[in-house]
Write a protein that holds these residues in place. Structure first.
Motif, PDB file in Angstrom:
ATOM      1  N   SER A 235       0.828  -1.192   0.000  1.00 25.24           N
ATOM      2  CA  SER A 235       0.000   0.000   0.000  1.00 25.24           C
ATOM      3  C   SER A 235       0.867   1.250   0.000  1.00 25.24           C
ATOM      4  CB  SER A 235      -0.921   0.010   1.230  1.00 25.24           C
ATOM      5  OG  SER A 235      -1.615   1.228   1.325  1.00 25.24           O
ATOM      6  N   ALA A 236       0.354   2.306  -0.631  1.00 26.60           N
ATOM      7  CA  ALA A 236       1.085   3.567  -0.700  1.00 26.60           C
ATOM      8  C   ALA A 236       0.851   4.446   0.522  1.00 26.60           C
ATOM      9  CB  ALA A 236       0.679   4.331  -1.969  1.00 26.60           C
TER      10      ALA A 236
ATOM     11  N   MET B 226     -16.629   8.919  -3.819  1.00 20.46           N
ATOM     12  CA  MET B 226     -15.293   8.614  -3.336  1.00 20.46           C
ATOM     13  C   MET B 226     -14.408   8.215  -4.506  1.00 20.46           C
ATOM     14  SD  MET B 226     -16.480   6.333  -0.027  1.00 20.46           S
ATOM     15  CE  MET B 226     -14.806   5.984   0.508  1.00 20.46           C
ATOM     16  N   GLU B 227     -13.249   8.877  -4.620  1.00 21.98           N
ATOM     17  CA  GLU B 227     -12.310   8.567  -5.700  1.00 21.98           C
ATOM     18  C   GLU B 227     -10.859   8.556  -5.231  1.00 21.98           C
ATOM     19  OE1 GLU B 227     -13.152  11.632  -8.539  1.00 21.98           O
ATOM     20  OE2 GLU B 227     -14.740  10.485  -9.507  1.00 21.98           O
ATOM     21  N   GLY B 228     -10.606   8.938  -3.990  1.00 24.73           N
ATOM     22  CA  GLY B 228      -9.228   9.126  -3.548  1.00 24.73           C
ATOM     23  C   GLY B 228      -8.578   7.902  -2.948  1.00 24.73           C
ATOM     24  N   PHE B 229      -8.781   6.751  -3.535  1.00 20.55           N
ATOM     25  CA  PHE B 229      -8.228   5.515  -2.982  1.00 20.55           C
ATOM     26  C   PHE B 229      -6.739   5.407  -3.301  1.00 20.55           C
ATOM     27  CE2 PHE B 229     -12.746   4.760  -3.577  1.00 20.55           C
ATOM     28  CZ  PHE B 229     -13.102   4.251  -2.331  1.00 20.55           C
ATOM     29  N   PRO B 230      -5.978   4.791  -2.414  1.00 16.38           N
ATOM     30  CA  PRO B 230      -4.520   4.772  -2.582  1.00 16.38           C
ATOM     31  C   PRO B 230      -4.045   3.736  -3.590  1.00 16.38           C
ATOM     32  CG  PRO B 230      -5.127   3.581  -0.598  1.00 16.38           C
ATOM     33  CD  PRO B 230      -6.403   4.171  -1.149  1.00 16.38           C
ATOM     34  N   GLU B 231      -2.799   3.869  -3.978  1.00 16.11           N
ATOM     35  CA  GLU B 231      -2.141   2.923  -4.874  1.00 16.11           C
ATOM     36  C   GLU B 231      -2.104   1.528  -4.257  1.00 16.11           C
ATOM     37  OE1 GLU B 231       0.395   2.673  -8.553  1.00 16.11           O
ATOM     38  OE2 GLU B 231      -1.043   4.111  -7.766  1.00 16.11           O
ATOM     39  N   ASN B 232      -2.366   0.524  -5.102  1.00 15.37           N
ATOM     40  CA  ASN B 232      -2.198  -0.893  -4.780  1.00 15.37           C
ATOM     41  C   ASN B 232      -3.287  -1.486  -3.902  1.00 15.37           C
ATOM     42  OD1 ASN B 232       0.128  -1.004  -6.341  1.00 15.37           O
ATOM     43  ND2 ASN B 232       1.464  -0.501  -4.622  1.00 15.37           N
ATOM     44  N   LEU B 233      -4.457  -0.836  -3.826  1.00 13.77           N
ATOM     45  CA  LEU B 233      -5.610  -1.494  -3.229  1.00 13.77           C
ATOM     46  C   LEU B 233      -5.844  -2.803  -3.973  1.00 13.77           C
ATOM     47  CD1 LEU B 233      -7.525  -0.265  -0.977  1.00 13.77           C
ATOM     48  CD2 LEU B 233      -9.200   0.014  -2.802  1.00 13.77           C
TER      49      LEU B 233
ATOM     50  N   LEU C 230      -6.324  -3.712   1.766  1.00 13.76           N
ATOM     51  CA  LEU C 230      -5.483  -2.528   1.643  1.00 13.76           C
ATOM     52  C   LEU C 230      -4.390  -2.753   0.601  1.00 13.76           C
ATOM     53  CD1 LEU C 230      -5.155   0.307   2.879  1.00 13.76           C
ATOM     54  CD2 LEU C 230      -3.492  -0.673   4.467  1.00 13.76           C
ATOM     55  N   ASP C 231      -3.861  -3.969   0.549  1.00 14.88           N
ATOM     56  CA  ASP C 231      -2.947  -4.377  -0.511  1.00 14.88           C
ATOM     57  C   ASP C 231      -2.880  -5.897  -0.509  1.00 14.88           C
ATOM     58  OD1 ASP C 231      -1.242  -5.102   1.609  1.00 14.88           O
ATOM     59  OD2 ASP C 231      -0.035  -3.294   1.435  1.00 14.88           O
ATOM     60  N   MET C 232      -2.157  -6.472  -1.457  1.00 14.80           N
ATOM     61  CA  MET C 232      -2.092  -7.917  -1.556  1.00 14.80           C
ATOM     62  C   MET C 232      -1.266  -8.526  -0.423  1.00 14.80           C
ATOM     63  SD  MET C 232      -2.164 -10.137  -4.976  1.00 14.80           S
ATOM     64  CE  MET C 232      -0.489 -10.083  -5.530  1.00 14.80           C
ATOM     65  N   GLU C 233      -0.381  -7.737   0.159  1.00 12.32           N
ATOM     66  CA  GLU C 233       0.377  -8.214   1.314  1.00 12.32           C
ATOM     67  C   GLU C 233      -0.569  -8.592   2.456  1.00 12.32           C
ATOM     68  OE1 GLU C 233       4.197  -8.112   1.320  1.00 12.32           O
ATOM     69  OE2 GLU C 233       3.312  -8.392  -0.657  1.00 12.32           O
ATOM     70  N   CYS C 234      -1.605  -7.766   2.666  1.00 20.99           N
ATOM     71  CA  CYS C 234      -2.572  -8.038   3.732  1.00 20.99           C
ATOM     72  C   CYS C 234      -3.343  -9.321   3.448  1.00 20.99           C
ATOM     73  CB  CYS C 234      -3.535  -6.858   3.877  1.00 20.99           C
ATOM     74  SG  CYS C 234      -2.771  -5.328   4.451  1.00 20.99           S
ATOM     75  N   MET C 235      -3.730  -9.524   2.198  1.00 17.42           N
ATOM     76  CA  MET C 235      -4.438 -10.751   1.842  1.00 17.42           C
ATOM     77  C   MET C 235      -3.579 -11.977   2.132  1.00 17.42           C
ATOM     78  SD  MET C 235      -5.881 -12.047  -1.865  1.00 17.42           S
ATOM     79  CE  MET C 235      -4.237 -12.341  -2.511  1.00 17.42           C
ATOM     80  N   GLU C 236      -2.342 -11.952   1.701  1.00 19.04           N
ATOM     81  CA  GLU C 236      -1.463 -13.097   1.899  1.00 19.04           C
ATOM     82  C   GLU C 236      -1.174 -13.324   3.386  1.00 19.04           C
ATOM     83  OE1 GLU C 236       3.062 -14.112   0.681  1.00 19.04           O
ATOM     84  OE2 GLU C 236       1.700 -13.709  -0.995  1.00 19.04           O
ATOM     85  N   ARG C 237      -1.005 -12.226   4.124  1.00 18.62           N
ATOM     86  CA  ARG C 237      -0.710 -12.355   5.555  1.00 18.62           C
ATOM     87  C   ARG C 237      -1.869 -13.006   6.310  1.00 18.62           C
ATOM     88  NH1 ARG C 237       1.355  -7.779   6.018  1.00 18.62           N
ATOM     89  NH2 ARG C 237      -0.481  -6.564   6.625  1.00 18.62           N
ATOM     90  N   MET C 238      -3.112 -12.649   5.966  1.00 24.54           N
ATOM     91  CA  MET C 238      -4.259 -13.272   6.622  1.00 24.54           C
ATOM     92  C   MET C 238      -4.310 -14.764   6.328  1.00 24.54           C
ATOM     93  SD  MET C 238      -7.474 -10.606   6.554  1.00 24.54           S
ATOM     94  CE  MET C 238      -8.355 -11.613   7.755  1.00 24.54           C
TER      95      MET C 238
END
Length: 338
Positions: free
Chosen positions: A157-158, A180-187, A265-273
């Motif tokens: 995530s950025a 809403m449009e201000g979502f961060p990089e790498n969602l 939030l990012d793919m790191e979070c998915m893998e960590r779960m």
């Protein structure tokens, strides 16, 4: 296992349209939206799902749509019937849209069955050449990260820290429009689907012996994870027309055909779960034993599974909620991402 080859230079569009209405009723807004969609997309590009809630007597009908190009979607969205429909919605309409512009080099669709399920309607199937089930396989199969190694092959995530929902629960309706449009990089947006309607002899018994309880506990664990684990939103949905293959709760998992959607939030979070869950680890291991290359149901399986993982750039997600219940979708992060 199979993946999808998408046109390399044409972004595809996820269009998620949700309509909240009284339980056990048909929403006129959903019927109108279906009428607007069907002349512009073939049936396989529209997945209609039911999501329980958000209130005790409320159901959400979701139209998960797949558009072959941004131009195709924009032509529909700016057409006179659609602009009239959307522009005239009242402040308590209970409808939302979440539109993702997905770069073909930052997404992956994998399935064990040939067909036109999910993103499969947008490309051609090709066999997955590497082995299935290893940690990090999605990074290997997403073109933008496949050739990179080390930190360059990851898409964190950025933003620092985990955003908190500003409004919890579903006790009140938020009147008016929230954009809403201000979502961060790498969602990271994930779609997972399962279809139990064609289980073969012996497969049903295997499912209830080894997988059903584990899958149910893993879904419950995901639901309780929340933003502190990097899971911004999760939706457990089902196709009400598909019938049930079991009785019990949660009802959404009892239907033959069901789909879960996740915003991480990012793919790191998915893998960590996934790595931190004992139930998920056992589920993966046992599933690969039965359905992997040397498994009993490697070739004869009746179950259909698919997963889609997309890494979004900043500006590739646009949301609008009109008269929705508090806690709907990503609306609770309004102040973080407006």
């Amino acid at each position: 296992m199979y993946a999808i080859n998408l046109p390399k230079t044409t972004p595809v569009i996820y269009g998620i349209f949700g309509i909240q209405h009284a339980k056990d009723s048909v929403s006129p807004l959903s019927t109108q939206l279906t009428t607007l969609l069907t002349p512009h997309l073939p049936p396989e590009n529209i997945t209609t799902l039911t999501q329980p809630g958000p209130g005790p007597q409320i159901t959400t009908t979701i139209h998960l749509t797949y558009w072959p190009s941004k131009a195709h979607y924009e032509k529909w969205w700016h057409s006179a019937p659609v602009t009239t429909f959307w522009g005239s919605l009242p402040d308590d309409a209970g409808i939302y849209r979440e539109i993702m512009t997905v770069s073909p080099d930052r997404t992956h669709h994998g399935t064990n069955k040939l067909g036109k399920t999910g993103m499969g309607c947008l490309g051609t199937y090709v066999p997955i050449p590497d082995k299935t089930g290893f940690w990090g396989c999605y990074y290997r199969r997403i073109p933008a990260t496949a050739a990179a190694t080390g930190p360059e092959g990851r898409c964190p995530s950025a933003v620092k820290g985990i955003p908190q929902r500003q409004r919890e629960g579903a006790g009140d309706i938020r009147y008016g429009r929230v954009r809403m449009e201000g979502f961060p990089e790498n969602l990271c947006f994930v779609v997972e689907g399962q279809d139990h309607s064609r289980l073969v002899a012996g497969e049903r018994e295997l499912w209830f012996e080894k997988f059903d309880a584990l899958a149910e506990r893993w879904m419950a664990e995901l639901q309780s994870g929340g933003p502190e684990m990097g899971l911004l939103d999760m939706r457990m949905c089902y196709d009400s027309r598909s019938g049930k293959f079991r009785d019990g709760e949660p009802e959404a998992l009892s239907y033959n055909r069901k789909v879960q959607m996740f915003y991480f939030l990012d793919m790191e979070c998915m893998e960590r779960m996934g790595r931190s869950s004992k139930d998920h680890i056992v589920l993966r291991r046992e599933f690969l034993k039965s359905y992997g290359p040397d498994g009993e149901f490697a070739e004869a399986a009746g179950i259909s599974l698919w997963v889609e993982t997309s890494i979004l750039r900043a500006g590739e997600l646009e949301c609008e909620y009109i008269g929705c219940w508090e806690g709907t979708g990503l609306m609770g992060y309004e102040f973080a991402y407006s």
